[in-house]
Structure formats: C-alpha cells, structure tokens
Design an enzyme around this catalytic site. Sequence first.
Site, PDB file in Angstrom:
ATOM      1  N   LYS A 209      27.048  30.314  33.277  1.00 13.60           N
ATOM      2  CA  LYS A 209      27.443  31.816  33.867  1.00 13.60           C
ATOM      3  C   LYS A 209      28.384  32.544  32.122  1.00 13.60           C
ATOM      4  O   LYS A 209      27.777  32.999  32.340  1.00 13.60           O
ATOM      5  CB  LYS A 209      28.358  31.898  34.640  1.00 13.60           C
ATOM      6  CG  LYS A 209      28.406  33.472  35.454  1.00 13.60           C
ATOM      7  CD  LYS A 209      29.447  33.557  36.715  1.00 13.60           C
ATOM      8  CE  LYS A 209      30.554  34.418  36.607  1.00 13.60           C
ATOM      9  NZ  LYS A 209      31.487  35.034  37.511  1.00 13.60           N
ATOM     10  N   GLU A 215      30.457  21.267  27.875  1.00 10.69           N
ATOM     11  CA  GLU A 215      28.970  20.602  28.227  1.00 10.69           C
ATOM     12  C   GLU A 215      27.767  20.729  28.009  1.00 10.69           C
ATOM     13  O   GLU A 215      26.981  20.380  28.089  1.00 10.69           O
ATOM     14  CB  GLU A 215      29.564  19.659  29.677  1.00 10.69           C
ATOM     15  CG  GLU A 215      30.179  18.597  30.019  1.00 10.69           C
ATOM     16  CD  GLU A 215      32.525  19.763  30.547  1.00 10.69           C
ATOM     17  OE1 GLU A 215      32.048  20.972  29.797  1.00 10.69           O
ATOM     18  OE2 GLU A 215      32.613  19.029  30.989  1.00 10.69           O
ATOM     19  N   GLY A 266      30.390  30.741  40.033  1.00 14.14           N
ATOM     20  CA  GLY A 266      29.737  29.556  40.080  1.00 14.14           C
ATOM     21  C   GLY A 266      28.713  28.656  40.952  1.00 14.14           C
ATOM     22  O   GLY A 266      27.981  28.423  41.453  1.00 14.14           O
ATOM     23  N   ARG A 267      30.258  28.575  42.159  1.00 17.89           N
ATOM     24  CA  ARG A 267      30.005  27.536  42.977  1.00 17.89           C
ATOM     25  C   ARG A 267      29.334  27.931  44.491  1.00 17.89           C
ATOM     26  O   ARG A 267      28.774  27.531  45.154  1.00 17.89           O
ATOM     27  CB  ARG A 267      30.930  26.878  44.059  1.00 17.89           C
ATOM     28  CG  ARG A 267      32.290  27.880  44.322  1.00 17.89           C
ATOM     29  CD  ARG A 267      33.947  26.951  44.023  1.00 17.89           C
ATOM     30  NE  ARG A 267      34.626  27.870  44.585  1.00 17.89           N
ATOM     31  CZ  ARG A 267      35.163  28.758  43.783  1.00 17.89           C
ATOM     32  NH1 ARG A 267      35.358  28.993  41.900  1.00 17.89           N
ATOM     33  NH2 ARG A 267      36.232  29.125  43.936  1.00 17.89           N
ATOM     34  N   GLU A 353      37.519  23.224  45.079  1.00 20.77           N
ATOM     35  CA  GLU A 353      37.652  24.159  44.401  1.00 20.77           C
ATOM     36  C   GLU A 353      37.751  25.721  44.911  1.00 20.77           C
ATOM     37  O   GLU A 353      38.732  26.664  44.254  1.00 20.77           O
ATOM     38  CB  GLU A 353      36.102  24.133  43.167  1.00 20.77           C
ATOM     39  CG  GLU A 353      37.084  24.896  41.570  1.00 20.77           C
ATOM     40  CD  GLU A 353      35.509  24.693  41.027  1.00 20.77           C
ATOM     41  OE1 GLU A 353      34.999  24.094  40.958  1.00 20.77           O
ATOM     42  OE2 GLU A 353      35.060  25.980  40.642  1.00 20.77           O
ATOM     43  N   HIS A 384      27.404   1.147  57.332  1.00 27.65           N
ATOM     44  CA  HIS A 384      27.832   0.336  56.556  1.00 27.65           C
ATOM     45  C   HIS A 384      28.807  -0.429  55.232  1.00 27.65           C
ATOM     46  O   HIS A 384      28.442  -0.998  55.073  1.00 27.65           O
ATOM     47  CB  HIS A 384      26.567  -0.362  56.733  1.00 27.65           C
ATOM     48  CG  HIS A 384      25.300  -0.521  57.943  1.00 27.65           C
ATOM     49  ND1 HIS A 384      25.572  -1.449  58.327  1.00 27.65           N
ATOM     50  CD2 HIS A 384      24.480   0.819  58.167  1.00 27.65           C
ATOM     51  CE1 HIS A 384      24.543  -1.371  59.148  1.00 27.65           C
ATOM     52  NE2 HIS A 384      24.213  -0.167  59.347  1.00 27.65           N
ATOM     53  N   LYS A 499      39.066  22.588  31.619  1.00 33.85           N
ATOM     54  CA  LYS A 499      38.295  23.324  30.103  1.00 33.85           C
ATOM     55  C   LYS A 499      39.358  24.170  28.522  1.00 33.85           C
ATOM     56  O   LYS A 499      38.361  22.762  26.992  1.00 33.85           O
ATOM     57  CB  LYS A 499      37.810  24.783  30.311  1.00 33.85           C
ATOM     58  CG  LYS A 499      36.357  24.144  30.839  1.00 33.85           C
ATOM     59  CD  LYS A 499      36.143  25.938  31.779  1.00 33.85           C
ATOM     60  CE  LYS A 499      34.451  25.689  32.420  1.00 33.85           C
ATOM     61  NZ  LYS A 499      33.807  26.488  32.808  1.00 33.85           N
TER      62      LYS A 499
END
Length: 536
Positions: A209, A215, A266-267, A353, A384, A499
Amino acid sequence: MEFIDFSALRAVQTLKGLARKPYSLAQQKALTAKRIHRYRGHSCGFDLLYATQRVDETTMEGLQNLAAEAELVDKFKAMKSGAVLNTISGHESENRQVLHTACRDIFSTEPLAPGATAQAKEQLGKLQSFLNDLQNGTITNSAGQHFTTIIQVGIGGSDLGPRALYYALRRYALPGRKALFIANVDPDDAAAVLGGVDLTRTLVVVVSKSGSTLETLTNEELVRQRFVAAGLEPSRHFLAVTGAGSPMDDPAKYLASFYLYDYIGGRYSVTSMVGGVLLGFVLGYDVFLDVLRGANAMDEAAEEQSLVKNLPLLMALLGIWNHNFLGYATLAVLPYSQALIRFPAHLQQCDMESNGKSITRHGNPVQWLTGPVVWGEPGTNGQHAFYQLLHQGTEIVPIEFIGFRQSQYREDSRLQGTTSQQKLVANMLAQSLALAQGKDHRNPNRKFAGNRPNSVLIGEQLTPYAMGALLALYENKIAFQGFCWNINSFDQEGVQLGKRMATQILAGLKGSARSSLDISSDNAPETSLLSVAGMK
Ligand code: G6Q
C-alpha cells in the site's frame, strides 16, 4: 455519537458485579438441553453455540445493554458511511476514514459510502478485464503460453489475509492455477519459493500500500533479478497493487497496476485488490465476487441491534466478558478445518494490531484491558499438542472453535460407522463440552476443573461465500471491541516504529567492515547491538 471511556459506562459497573459469581459450567446439570438450544446466535449461514460460555440471562442482558450504551452498532454504521474514525483527537494521527466495507458494498443499489464503492467498482472492472485477457490469450508470456502461477510479494496486511484465503479456498482453484507467497526478507524464503517455479509461466504481484516497505521492495528486486537472469522481461510478468501516487505507482514497470486507497487499512485489505488480484487469478473473477458477497452479507448482519442476529457483535461482547470481566488474558481460535490453517495467523495480525493499544481515542492512557493475545492452530492436530494446558493448565484460555458440517472436497470414507468429517466435528464438540464441564476424579491428576469458556462457530461448508462471511465476521468483531474500549483500532504506530528502527540499524551496516567495538566509548545502542550480534 459519543465516545465514552469503557470504565465510565454504567453497564460496565453492572457487569463487574455479575462477574463476581459467573455462571458455573461445572455444576451439576449446567448444560441442559434447554440451555444448549437457547444459547445460540445466527448470521449468514453460521451458528454460534455459546451455552459453554460462563454467562446466564442476566449476563446476556448486561452485555446487550453495554452494546446499546456504547452505541456499538451506530459506530459501525458510521464507519461504513465514511466517518473519520482512524484518529486520536487533539493529536497528530492518520486521521482517515475506515472504508474496507466499501469494497463489498458493491452489490447494494444505495451504498453507504458511494465514492469509495465507485472506486472499488472501478478496480474490480479493471481486474475483470485483465483476467479476461489472460483467459482468452490476449495476454500471455513471450512464448504465447498461458500463465499458471502467481507469486504474491508483500508482507503483513499485504500477505497474511490473502494467504489465509488462498489456503482456505484453493479447493476451488481453476484447473492448473496456483499461488505462492514471498513475505519474509529472509533470502531463504524467496529461494525456497523460486526454486520450484517455472518462471516463464509465472506472474508476480507486488503488493504494498505504501510502496515503500523494505522487505517487499527488497524481495521485488530479488525476484526481478531472477527473471532477468532467466532471460525474461519483468514488465511482462510483474503486476503492482499499491496506493495511488505511492513510490510503486509506476505503470511502465508493470504489466498492470491496481490501486487501493488510504481509507483501507493493510490488515483489512483482503477484499480490495490486495487479495483480489491473486484470488481472482487462482479462483476466477466470479468466485472472488462470491467472497465479496459473503463479506457484504456479514457487514449487513453487523448492523443488527440484537446480539443473537449479529454474530460479530455477540462474539465481540463474549470476548469482552471473558477478557475484561473474568480476566482471561488470551484467546485461542481453533478451526476444525485444515483449509483454515493460516486463518489464525491472519487473525493474530488483524486483532492484535488493531486492538493492541493503550491510548484512548482522546489520547489518554486506558485504565482497562484492551485486546487479548490471540493465537491458534487447527484441530484436531492441536489436541495432540497444547490442549493439555487448555484442560488443566493454570492459565484459563477462552476458545473460539470454528467448524463445518460438510468437508470441502466431499472425499471421505466411513470407518467404524462414521466418516472422517463426522470424527472431526465430533472431536470439536467433545472438546467444547469437556472444557466447559470438566470431570471429577479421585485421582487429582485426572481431575478436570471445567469452567473453561468457549464457543463453537459452525457453518455448512467452507465455500467462497462462507469464507467472505467469516473474514468479515472477525473484522467486524474486532471493530466492535475497539469501539467498546474507546481505542483507535485502525492505526499501527508499533509497526511504524519497527520499520523506522530497522532502517536506522541498516544505515549503520552500510559499507562497514566487521570490527571489535570499543566498549568504553558511548556508542548508540544500534551500533553496540550490531557489534554483539557479530554483524559489525
Ligand atoms: C497493516 C499494517 C502492516 C502493513 C505492512 C505492509 O495493517 O499496516 O502489516 O500491511 O507493513 O505495508 P505495505 O502494504 O505498505 O507494504
């Protein structure tokens, strides 16, 4: 519409009183047939079975009053209509509208935020014609072949949601189409993915965005170099999804560019082009529209005032009851569906977030708990592994189970009188009951105290529509909780800090040789850390 501190709400005082003696699920006959039938909510094909929560009629009335007093549904409607809710009053903040819901309000003749919905439709139109061009061979690779694979390069909100939905829905993939993901700046992530791919038939969708995430830009360059080394022209393979006007908004570098706007966090961006390009490529445009239809239906359900018709609100309030009033610190989301393998990871981001905040909308420190730690893993595998702690540990973990009556593939076999799908669902229901009721035993090590609160969210089948509804259910649940805690669920200063710090530390690495550090000098902590980590 008024934003009131959580602790100042009258309903909160009432609920505090009720929390001194919550309903005991471990008492004799706690889970009667009447209770199990009565404690149910329903929205968009999902039932929420919550008889196994520590609530009674009075608690539920208190929670409904809390929703009314905090005007949760009104705030949600205001959000959908474009109110500027991503803000902290009196302080510098993102100061934006929150309009991810507009991406799926496209089916309505009178959308609540017409401008944003028009922009969503414009992007969808562009996607549809791009996908048609791929389908009918107008766009191919340089050898005239169809593309078969798409790699999404993006991180955080530009990765987790689309990845979770891809795994959830790949059963519906068009023949011969698949997706892969590169998120981590760890070069091994890209190496492992690129190792097994035929680049000639691969599209790469770079999603950022901001168009400036370290990254993603690093991985984009790394993947571009691989295409060049293979003799391929990147602009015939690379697509961009970015904010209009961002540093990545450079259509000449890409086969096609798609946009999202600053009012989509973003999320919360899965239903925008952030998820749309990849899901549209793999599943087809119409199936992506089904995802949007499901999400839109859940957005409409979230406008219901009644808790039992509004699952996002019901789940938000049960979560608040467990966290703020009963004091449980975490929440496990345990899907009994292998397809939902990445969904808890998406929720970790979306919830933590959004609601991992300690400042109110007015800029004051909160005096109450906000978002819980959220985690999870599909069952029955988890049974398990960590369920021991859920049954007998000292930390009580509220649980949201998610399951489906039908499997996706409908390829099943009957063994000892039951199908695998029946075994799966039976296990989920058994866990729900066992955790709630507990079990007495003479041997203290075999005794189960019970009173472990949980709900079961059950749907018919994990279809694209159901996945859209499930996604929006959690997005809206998170928004309701944020409104109730009077925090801004839509910014992420903690992520921004990370960042900035990484950029600062990297600056210290540039061009420097490893050297031993003079510990007597007053180095910046970044320099000392790089040194003790053996990087400088
Ligand atoms: C999400 C966060 C964060 C963001 C990533 C990627 O809500 O803001 O996870 O999505 O940092 O950001 P870009 O999409 O700008 O690369």
